[in-house]
Design an enzyme around this catalytic site. Structure first.
Site, PDB file in Angstrom:
ATOM      1  CG  ASP A  49     -23.640  -1.692   4.867  1.00  0.00           C
ATOM      2  OD1 ASP A  49     -24.322  -1.864   5.222  1.00  0.00           O
ATOM      3  OD2 ASP A  49     -23.106  -0.878   4.914  1.00  0.00           O
ATOM      4  CG  HIS A  50     -30.497  -4.565   4.214  1.00  0.00           C
ATOM      5  ND1 HIS A  50     -30.660  -4.131   3.226  1.00  0.00           N
ATOM      6  CD2 HIS A  50     -30.929  -6.168   4.069  1.00  0.00           C
ATOM      7  CE1 HIS A  50     -31.921  -5.018   3.221  1.00  0.00           C
ATOM      8  NE2 HIS A  50     -31.679  -6.147   3.305  1.00  0.00           N
ATOM      9  NE  ARG A  51     -24.384   0.218   8.098  1.00  0.00           N
ATOM     10  CZ  ARG A  51     -23.058  -0.057   8.361  1.00  0.00           C
ATOM     11  NH1 ARG A  51     -22.899   0.881   9.629  1.00  0.00           N
ATOM     12  NH2 ARG A  51     -22.401   0.063   7.860  1.00  0.00           N
ATOM     13  N   PRO A  63     -24.727  -4.640   8.059  1.00  0.00           N
ATOM     14  CG  PRO A  63     -26.898  -4.209   8.207  1.00  0.00           C
ATOM     15  CD  PRO A  63     -25.715  -3.449   8.327  1.00  0.00           C
ATOM     16  CG  LEU A  76     -26.646  -1.179  -1.923  1.00  0.00           C
ATOM     17  CD1 LEU A  76     -25.217  -0.948  -0.803  1.00  0.00           C
ATOM     18  CD2 LEU A  76     -26.264  -1.397  -3.423  1.00  0.00           C
TER      19      LEU A  76
END
Length: 546
Positions: free
Chosen positions: A517-519, A336, A521
């Site tokens: 990568d929002h997973r 994401p 950070l």
């Protein structure tokens, strides 16, 4: 000794390659490690070296063909070893031996008994492998012909174009109901007889066709037959005179595929007339195929409002372009994405680079802003290790990497490539500049190796080179982030002096776009990472500490 050479695994994750150019031809002498072909993988254009000294025996793949790793693409006759392919004289002797055996079967003594050899033995294919050149394989695929059902008439059982044509002609003739024999059919008003059968015993009645004494002694006997299918003509053994075999060879015909209307001693005997008629039937069938294809093309294009090719152009969707697309899809739909934008005043950086540029040129190095940015990124990665991490999905772990390999996204004629500068934290500004310039040039020249395109832990891309400011770059998956650098522009900024007085001045401003990568950070970590990069770019003297 024949040495078959397979397409090697030229890089991690490379499963196939497109053979772009052959650098040799069949019959050329080559030395070990001499480049024989250029292969485009999903990562780079690489040259394939010859594994031995010798002579090119056969090119198994055509230019433009995409083949999996491990496919035999070329074979060599090694130096000092005799070629194993039978000569024309040997093939002639084999044919003559077949004719000799045919004569013996008819009750006559063979002239050269030592050379008797069945055609099945001469044309057998070892280990059930299908041997056929790429062009023949392609023709067979286009016409829906199973090569495994064809007995090759070439040396060593190799399937030739004539074999495929024969199979196609037989199938087409059978489908269209065309007789493949020149034997005249019944005249009007006569009943067409069915296929004759032979029997040695009466079985309680008259046999359909009993061999006559003349047939038993070797003379020919004509018979009616329905147009055979390919299976009917797929014989293991055919009797024919040497002149008939030569005619079949000249016409490019597999004599075992020619329908026969005569027998000798119960075995199929092919006449010159049958060969000639079969060749003509093939030509008619091929012409019908071409007309059908052309008709189909006309139907497909009938709905177009313009001529084909007038306003459209098509290119194969393969190689680097296809791999880029696959990587983008994998990244976008796996990680994401979040993109954080900001601006940084790089007036001091512009001055520092202008001052060092001349010194770098004296050493033969072209100094751009990218090495400064790489230094700033490495410093920020050390302070924010999450941005240098990767998710190991198989083991459900986050892997924090203590090495810093910076990828530099590079636009090339075939698409985006990412050369990797390894251990960027251990190299000086000029070392980074020199190595990066070399890798970028190799990528654009398509001479870069796959090993120089993998292993990055973070990527930087320069969108400002073509006038861009902001972007939403896609992560070079599985990395955690990518930083896009915009064009440096002169913009008005409020500047505060040492006394606290404010004034508006023209300043050099660079834009930054960080996708992550929002997973791995959260937004706050991405913003803090960007702030650290900005701090080093605003104060380039801090880079001296790195």
């Amino acid at each position: 000794m024949v040495r078959e050479f397979e397409l090697p695994d030229v890089g991690e994750g490379v499963a196939e390659g497109e053979l772009v150019t052959w650098l040799v031809e069949e019959g050329d002498k080559v030395s070990e490690d001499q480049s024989v072909a250029e292969v485009e993988t999903d990562k780079a254009l690489v040259e394939v070296p010859a594994p031995v000294d010798g002579t090119v025996r056969e090119l198994h793949v055509e230019e433009g063909e995409v083949v999996p790793v491990g496919t035999v693409i070329i074979s060599f006759d090694e130096a000092g070893e005799p070629a194993t392919e039978p000569s024309a004289a040997t093939r002639e002797e084999s044919a003559a031996a077949d004719d000799t055996e045919s004569t013996a079967a008819a009750g006559e003594a063979p002239e050269r008994p030592s050379e008797v050899q069945t055609e099945t033995e001469a044309g057998s294919t070892p280990d059930d492998r299908v041997f056929a050149p790429p062009r023949v394989r392609r023709t067979a695929r286009e016409r829906g012909i199973d090569l495994s059902r064809i007995d090759g008439s070439g040396p060593g059982g190799r399937i030739t174009a004539a074999d495929v044509q024969a199979a196609n002609g037989a199938e087409s003739a059978a489908k269209q109901g065309q007789p493949q024999s020149q034997t005249p059919g019944p005249t009007a008003g006569e009943e067409e007889p069915g296929p004759s059968e032979s029997s040695e015993t009466g079985g309680g009645g008259e046999p359909a066709a009993e061999p006559s004494p003349e047939t038993a002694t070797g003379s020919s006997r004509s018979r009616w037959s329905e147009p055979p299918t390919q299976g009917d003509a797929d014989r293991d053994r055919t009797l024919a005179a040497p002149a008939t075999r030569r005619l079949a060879e000249e016409e490019g015909i597999d004599i075992d595929a020619v329908p026969a209307v005569e027998e000798r001693d119960g075995e199929t005997f092919v006449t010159p007339e049958a060969v000639q008629e079969y060749a003509e039937a093939q030509k008619r069938a091929q012409e019908a195929d071409r007309e059908a294809v052309e008709a189909g093309e006309r139907v497909e294009t009938a709905g177009q409002v313009f001529a084909e090719g007038e306003r459209e152009r098509r290119e194969p969707y393969t190689g680097v372009r296809k791999r880029i697309a696959e990587a983008m899809v994998e990244s976008k739909y796996t990680a994401p994405h979040v993109t954080h934008h900001d601006e940084v005043d790089v007036t001091a950086l512009v001055a520092a680079r202008d001052e060092l540029k001349r010194r770098a040129e004296d050493r033969g190095i072209r100094l751009t802003y990218m090495p400064f940015i790489m230094k700033a990124v490495v410093a920020a990665l050390k302070e924010h290790p999450e941005m240098n991490a990767v998710i190991d999905e198989a083991n459900e772990e986050i892997v924090y990497r203590d090495y810093y390999n910076i990828g530099v996204a590079t636009a090339t004629d075939v698409g985006l490539m990412v050369p990797v500068v390894e251990d960027a934290d251990r190299k000086s500004l000029l070392q980074l500049s020199s190595e990066m310039n070399e890798l970028v040039q190799k990528a654009r020249d398509r001479t870069i190796s796959p090993g120089e395109l993998r292993g990055s832990t973070f990527t930087v891309t320069n969108v400002g080179g073509i006038g861009g400011e902001y972007a939403t770059p896609i992560i070079n998956y599985p990395e955690a982030g990518i930083l896009a650098i915009g064009e440096i522009k002169r913009k008005p900024r409020v500047v505060t002096d040492d006394d606290g007085a404010e004034s508006i001045e023209p300043r050099s401003v660079m834009t930054l776009s960080l996708s992550f990568d929002h997973r791995l950070l959260d937004g706050a970590v991405g913003a803090r990472f960007t702030n650290t990069v900005m701090e080093y770019l605003e104060n380039p003297n801090l880079l001296l500490l790195e």
